[in-house]
Design a protein around this motif. Structure first.
Motif, PDB file in Angstrom:
ATOM      1  N   ASN A 115      47.559  60.276 100.128  1.00 50.83           N
ATOM      2  CA  ASN A 115      46.597  60.131  98.925  1.00 50.83           C
ATOM      3  C   ASN A 115      47.002  59.165  97.976  1.00 50.83           C
ATOM      4  N   ASN A 116      48.258  58.811  97.989  1.00 45.35           N
ATOM      5  CA  ASN A 116      48.941  58.025  96.960  1.00 45.35           C
ATOM      6  C   ASN A 116      48.964  58.748  95.603  1.00 45.35           C
ATOM      7  N   VAL A 117      49.117  60.012  95.535  1.00 48.37           N
ATOM      8  CA  VAL A 117      49.437  60.813  94.458  1.00 48.37           C
ATOM      9  C   VAL A 117      50.821  61.356  94.385  1.00 48.37           C
ATOM     10  N   ARG A 118      51.173  61.858  93.358  1.00 48.12           N
ATOM     11  CA  ARG A 118      52.481  62.481  92.937  1.00 48.12           C
ATOM     12  C   ARG A 118      52.685  63.932  93.525  1.00 48.12           C
ATOM     13  N   HIS A 119      51.600  64.574  93.351  1.00 44.93           N
ATOM     14  CA  HIS A 119      51.732  66.185  93.664  1.00 44.93           C
ATOM     15  C   HIS A 119      50.366  66.538  94.765  1.00 44.93           C
ATOM     16  N   CYS A 120      50.896  67.812  95.243  1.00 51.44           N
ATOM     17  CA  CYS A 120      49.618  68.223  95.904  1.00 51.44           C
ATOM     18  C   CYS A 120      50.259  69.729  96.079  1.00 51.44           C
ATOM     19  N   ILE A 121      49.216  70.674  95.931  1.00 55.15           N
ATOM     20  CA  ILE A 121      49.495  72.217  95.724  1.00 55.15           C
ATOM     21  C   ILE A 121      48.566  72.821  96.848  1.00 55.15           C
ATOM     22  N   GLY A 122      49.084  73.433  98.061  1.00 57.32           N
ATOM     23  CA  GLY A 122      48.311  73.819  98.969  1.00 57.32           C
ATOM     24  C   GLY A 122      47.658  75.094  98.427  1.00 57.32           C
ATOM     25  N   VAL A 123      46.667  75.673  98.829  1.00 56.34           N
ATOM     26  CA  VAL A 123      45.984  76.836  98.190  1.00 56.34           C
ATOM     27  C   VAL A 123      45.122  77.390  99.457  1.00 56.34           C
TER      28      VAL A 123
ATOM     29  N   LEU B 131      54.710  80.360 102.140  1.00 56.37           N
ATOM     30  CA  LEU B 131      55.612  79.628 101.094  1.00 56.37           C
ATOM     31  C   LEU B 131      56.898  79.083 101.903  1.00 56.37           C
ATOM     32  N   GLY B 132      56.836  78.443 102.946  1.00 53.53           N
ATOM     33  CA  GLY B 132      58.141  78.115 103.395  1.00 53.53           C
ATOM     34  C   GLY B 132      58.067  76.612 103.697  1.00 53.53           C
ATOM     35  N   LYS B 133      59.072  76.108 104.438  1.00 51.78           N
ATOM     36  CA  LYS B 133      59.168  74.651 104.608  1.00 51.78           C
ATOM     37  C   LYS B 133      57.963  73.794 105.227  1.00 51.78           C
ATOM     38  N   ARG B 134      57.244  74.485 106.003  1.00 49.53           N
ATOM     39  CA  ARG B 134      56.161  73.568 106.448  1.00 49.53           C
ATOM     40  C   ARG B 134      55.127  73.431 105.399  1.00 49.53           C
ATOM     41  N   VAL B 135      54.783  74.336 104.524  1.00 44.83           N
ATOM     42  CA  VAL B 135      53.696  74.155 103.483  1.00 44.83           C
ATOM     43  C   VAL B 135      54.476  72.979 102.484  1.00 44.83           C
ATOM     44  N   ALA B 136      55.611  73.043 102.497  1.00 48.20           N
ATOM     45  CA  ALA B 136      56.553  71.995 101.442  1.00 48.20           C
ATOM     46  C   ALA B 136      56.231  70.665 102.157  1.00 48.20           C
ATOM     47  N   GLN B 137      56.346  70.602 103.305  1.00 45.67           N
ATOM     48  CA  GLN B 137      56.371  69.384 104.187  1.00 45.67           C
ATOM     49  C   GLN B 137      54.999  68.690 104.011  1.00 45.67           C
ATOM     50  N   PHE B 138      54.125  69.740 104.447  1.00 42.11           N
ATOM     51  CA  PHE B 138      52.625  69.210 104.332  1.00 42.11           C
ATOM     52  C   PHE B 138      52.203  68.971 102.898  1.00 42.11           C
ATOM     53  N   GLU B 139      52.467  69.333 101.794  1.00 38.79           N
ATOM     54  CA  GLU B 139      52.308  69.234 100.513  1.00 38.79           C
ATOM     55  C   GLU B 139      52.831  67.543 100.367  1.00 38.79           C
ATOM     56  N   LYS B 140      53.705  67.331 100.854  1.00 39.37           N
ATOM     57  CA  LYS B 140      54.478  65.976 100.415  1.00 39.37           C
ATOM     58  C   LYS B 140      53.980  65.047 101.313  1.00 39.37           C
ATOM     59  N   ALA B 141      53.515  65.338 102.489  1.00 43.98           N
ATOM     60  CA  ALA B 141      52.868  64.167 103.431  1.00 43.98           C
ATOM     61  C   ALA B 141      51.479  63.949 102.850  1.00 43.98           C
TER      62      ALA B 141
END
Length: 376
Positions: free
Chosen positions: A50-58, A35-45
């Motif tokens: 996919n042209n959606v507002r949210h991504c949650i890595g699992v 749960l660091g910056k790289r997860v947040a960066q990937f979720e945003k990217a």
């Protein structure tokens, strides 16, 4: 003898080697893995891709599906319509939340479920439809969405095999209320281990899925619900962020290989080739042909150094795990026929045109009962 693997990541890995090594050095120096910056960066990217507002890595694709269903409050007494010819994980997610999977037959040409078949399965208990974009070909989403809206049913996409595919210029993974995917290493966008994600445009649903995936906690040591531990880690997020930059290029490469297969094998007697649609961008996660002599053909290819796959040899309803569905052999004839005739040919990034040509020559020689081709 020439050897053609069914799949390999050797070429991708060699291409990415310097970028991955640089990333690993940075990660080692940072010493932060969950749960660091790289997860947040990937979720945003990935959300933007996919042209959606949210991504949650699992943690993986199965968790992505299960968490999506949990967040929608799907459970005991509910029914979820799934493709009868899907990978077992699609059904496992349904049974994990206590709901009942209802199996719909696929179209025998596209391998995907259709609104026409799903309509036959809808009851007052139906709460969700899970379209699987099998082998990289998008389902006909317009018809599915219309059917779902008419019956007040959720759509949760299983996008594990179709990263970057489009239906009417809209990317798969953006149609449903929630959309689950897997980043298992062999997927079009694959991690260096297990990984998955959920994409959605619903902020409340995104928060609930994130909550459920992190023990039920938004603030450390405070728990709003009984969640699980299913989080994309920093290593996989970093690898996926690098690979995402090349996903479209790699998809196009596989499309070109698939087109070459189709061009050479067209009009080959006894071989049914995969189809697409003008509305769809098929990214060919797998190139799947059909043959009534599938097993003999598979063995012949093996003897000529060519590896193949079957996706999937035993349908879920005939697996011991799903005996309780009480679906006997013969109950889903299209699915069962496909399981006996489909064959996945080698297709991977880095595969050469001459390799495709060799596979095709071996297939044509088998059909025409000729001797094996001479390998230069």
């Amino acid at each position: 003898m020439k050897h053609i693997p069914f799949f390999t990541l050797v070429h991708q890995n060699a291409f990415l080697e310097k970028e991955i090594e640089f990333f690993y050095k940075e990660l080692h120096a940072e010493a932060w893995y969950i749960l660091g910056k790289r997860v947040a960066q990937f979720e945003k990217a990935y959300a933007a891709y996919n042209n959606v507002r949210h991504c949650i890595g699992v943690g993986n694709g199965l968790d992505a599906l299960t968490l999506s269903l949990r967040a929608l409050n799907i459970g005991k007494g509910d029914e979820v319509v799934v493709p009868a010819n899907s990978f077992i994980a699609t059904l496992l997610a349904v049974t994990q939340v206590g709901a009942t999977p209802i199996l719909a037959e696929p179209d025998k040409h596209t391998f995907n479920i259709t609104a026409e078949e799903i309509k036959k399965k809808i009851t007052s208990k139906t709460k969700v439809i899970i379209p699987v974009h099998l082998y990289g070909l998008p389902c006909a989403m317009e018809d599915l969405i219309s059917l779902a809206e008419t019956n007040n049913i959720f759509i949760v996409e299983d996008n594990a095999q179709a990263h970057g595919a489009t239906y009417k210029n809209q990317k798969t993974g953006s149609f449903g209320i929630a959309n689950a995917t897997s980043f298992y290493p062999v997927k079009p966008l694959g991690a260096y281990g297990d990984g998955g994600a959920v994409t959605t445009n619903d902020a409340g649903l995104a928060r609930q899925i994130r909550l459920l995936s992190n023990y039920g906690s938004e603030e450390k040591y405070y728990y709003e619900t009984t969640g699980i531990n299913s989080r994309l880690d920093e290593i996989q997020a970093g690898v996926l962020s690098i690979k995402l930059n090349y996903l479209d290029r790699w998809n196009e490469e596989r499309i070109q290989l698939a087109n070459l297969y189709s061009e050479i094998l067209k009009d080959t007697e006894g071989i049914v080739l995969p189809v697409s649609s003008p509305d769809c961008k098929h990214i060919y996660h797998q190139y799947v042909i059909q043959s009534d002599k599938r097993d003999l053909l598979k063995e012949h290819l093996k003897k000529q150094g060519i590896e193949t796959g079957i996706h999937y040899p035993v349908p879920p309803h005939l697996q011991k795990a799903y005996d309780f569905l009480n679906l006997q052999k013969g109950s889903l004839p299209v699915t069962e026929k496909l399981s006996e005739t489909i064959l996945s040919l080698p297709i991977y990034n880095g595969m050469k045109n001459e390799d495709v040509e060799y596979v095709c020559e071996v297939i044509r020689n088998f059909i025409n009962k000729k001797v094996k081709p001479t390998v230069q």
